[in-house]
Motif scaffolding. Structure first.
Motif, short mmCIF file in Angstrom:
data_model
loop_
_atom_site.label_atom_id
_atom_site.label_comp_id
_atom_site.label_asym_id
_atom_site.label_seq_id
_atom_site.Cartn_x
_atom_site.Cartn_y
_atom_site.Cartn_z
N LEU A 87 -53.52 43.04 -29.02
CA LEU A 87 -53.29 41.82 -28.87
C LEU A 87 -55.10 41.60 -29.14
O LEU A 87 -55.18 40.45 -28.88
CB LEU A 87 -52.81 41.72 -27.65
N ALA A 88 -55.78 42.51 -27.82
CA ALA A 88 -57.27 41.39 -28.38
C ALA A 88 -58.14 41.39 -29.63
O ALA A 88 -58.73 40.51 -29.55
CB ALA A 88 -57.96 42.74 -26.98
N LEU A 89 -57.54 42.64 -30.53
CA LEU A 89 -58.39 42.36 -31.34
C LEU A 89 -57.64 41.09 -32.37
O LEU A 89 -58.49 40.38 -33.35
CB LEU A 89 -57.73 42.78 -32.45
N THR A 90 -56.34 40.60 -31.70
CA THR A 90 -55.92 38.76 -31.83
C THR A 90 -56.47 37.70 -31.72
O THR A 90 -56.40 36.65 -31.62
CB THR A 90 -54.40 38.44 -31.80
N PHE A 91 -57.26 38.36 -30.11
CA PHE A 91 -58.14 37.07 -29.64
C PHE A 91 -59.47 36.66 -30.23
O PHE A 91 -60.24 37.13 -30.55
CB PHE A 91 -58.76 37.69 -28.31
N PRO A 92 -59.02 34.34 -30.77
CA PRO A 92 -60.73 34.16 -31.16
C PRO A 92 -61.40 34.73 -30.11
O PRO A 92 -62.05 34.05 -29.47
CB PRO A 92 -59.76 32.96 -31.46
N ILE A 93 -63.04 34.89 -30.93
CA ILE A 93 -63.97 34.70 -30.68
C ILE A 93 -65.05 33.66 -30.59
O ILE A 93 -64.67 33.19 -31.72
CB ILE A 93 -65.15 35.99 -30.77
N LYS A 117 -67.45 30.10 -28.68
CA LYS A 117 -67.24 29.52 -27.52
C LYS A 117 -66.36 27.96 -27.48
O LYS A 117 -66.00 27.52 -28.42
CB LYS A 117 -68.99 28.69 -26.80
N MET A 118 -65.82 27.98 -26.01
CA MET A 118 -65.05 26.93 -26.12
C MET A 118 -65.62 26.26 -24.93
O MET A 118 -65.85 26.44 -24.28
CB MET A 118 -63.42 27.46 -24.58
N GLY A 119 -65.52 24.30 -25.48
CA GLY A 119 -65.89 23.89 -24.93
C GLY A 119 -65.05 22.00 -24.70
O GLY A 119 -63.48 22.31 -25.28
N ARG A 120 -65.26 21.20 -24.74
CA ARG A 120 -65.26 19.65 -24.43
C ARG A 120 -63.70 19.59 -25.98
O ARG A 120 -62.66 19.27 -26.13
CB ARG A 120 -65.39 18.55 -24.22
N ASP A 121 -64.72 20.14 -26.56
CA ASP A 121 -64.06 19.68 -28.40
C ASP A 121 -62.98 20.72 -28.95
O ASP A 121 -62.39 20.42 -29.90
CB ASP A 121 -65.36 19.44 -29.15
N THR A 122 -62.81 21.32 -28.20
CA THR A 122 -62.06 23.05 -28.63
C THR A 122 -60.53 22.44 -28.94
O THR A 122 -60.03 21.94 -27.58
CB THR A 122 -62.32 23.96 -27.90
N PRO A 123 -59.65 22.62 -29.91
CA PRO A 123 -58.45 22.25 -29.95
C PRO A 123 -57.65 23.32 -29.10
O PRO A 123 -57.50 23.88 -28.45
CB PRO A 123 -57.95 22.53 -30.82
N GLN A 124 -57.02 21.88 -28.33
CA GLN A 124 -55.77 22.26 -27.36
C GLN A 124 -54.96 23.93 -28.57
O GLN A 124 -54.39 24.39 -27.04
CB GLN A 124 -55.08 21.41 -26.20
N GLU A 125 -54.62 24.10 -28.86
CA GLU A 125 -53.93 25.02 -29.47
C GLU A 125 -55.00 25.99 -29.21
O GLU A 125 -53.91 27.09 -29.19
CB GLU A 125 -53.73 24.46 -30.70
N LEU A 126 -56.01 26.12 -29.83
CA LEU A 126 -56.79 27.24 -29.80
C LEU A 126 -56.98 27.62 -28.53
O LEU A 126 -56.71 28.78 -27.90
CB LEU A 126 -58.24 27.35 -29.97
N LYS A 127 -56.80 26.41 -27.40
CA LYS A 127 -57.06 27.35 -25.51
C LYS A 127 -55.79 27.94 -25.87
O LYS A 127 -56.25 28.81 -24.63
CB LYS A 127 -57.16 25.74 -24.70
N ASP A 128 -54.46 27.00 -26.04
CA ASP A 128 -52.92 27.56 -25.37
C ASP A 128 -53.07 29.14 -26.60
O ASP A 128 -52.14 30.38 -25.47
CB ASP A 128 -52.15 26.88 -25.64
N LYS A 129 -53.42 29.64 -27.06
CA LYS A 129 -53.02 30.30 -27.46
C LYS A 129 -54.56 32.02 -26.85
O LYS A 129 -53.79 33.40 -26.93
CB LYS A 129 -54.09 30.43 -29.44
N ARG A 130 -55.25 31.06 -26.64
CA ARG A 130 -56.56 32.12 -25.74
C ARG A 130 -56.05 33.13 -24.78
O ARG A 130 -55.99 34.00 -24.26
CB ARG A 130 -57.63 31.31 -26.16
#
Length: 146
Positions: A116-122, A124-137
């Motif tokens: 599972l850890a290897l599927t984690f997108p490496i 930085k997250m910021g204000r411009d990070t898509p919500q879909e990526l935040k939810d996946k992480r």
């Protein structure tokens, strides 16, 4: 207190199959594969911590990591004796991903967490990070906790 300062992962020492199997066993028994969460970010990590100094040092030395000692003098056992200090080494982000990839074939107890850890997108997250990526992480973080 820092006991040994790490260096970049690119300067790795020889990691034979036996060494990787030993280190995977160490992670299975005394290690952590997780997604660290603080106020604004999520970060992949792999760590090992225990009161026995030698195995932690060996892990840190193999992957050029820093070794920390955490005092536990105020933490008493039922017998009244003070607990031994905890020795810990941690890798974060891409360095953690490389170590997990290195050890995955030998992991048993933590194989699912590692996969599972290897599927984690490496990254930085910021204000411009898509919500879909935040939810996946966040979903991966919660799955690893199970």
């Amino acid at each position: 207190m820092i006991l040994k300062k790490g260096s970049p992962l690119s300067q790795l020492k020889d990691r034979s199959e036996v060494v990787k199997a030993y280190l995977a066993g160490l992670i299975d028994g005394e290690g952590t594969i997780a997604i660290h969460k603080d106020k604004a970010s999520l970060t992949l990590l792999i760590s090992v911590g225990m009161s026995d100094f030698s195995p932690v040092w060996y892990f840190a030395d193999t992957y050029n990591l820093t070794v920390y000692m955490i005092g536990r003098e105020n933490d008493k056992l039922l017998s009244g004796k003070a607990r031994k200090p905890l020795v810990r080494s941690v890798a974060y982000g891409e360095q953690a991903r490389q170590i997990i990839t290195d050890l995955l074939p030998y992991l048993l107890a933590k194989r699912e967490q590692a996969s599972l850890a290897l599927t984690f997108p490496i990254g930085k997250m910021g204000r411009d990070t898509p919500q879909e990526l935040k939810d996946k992480r966040e979903g991966i973080r919660l799955a690893i906790l199970k």
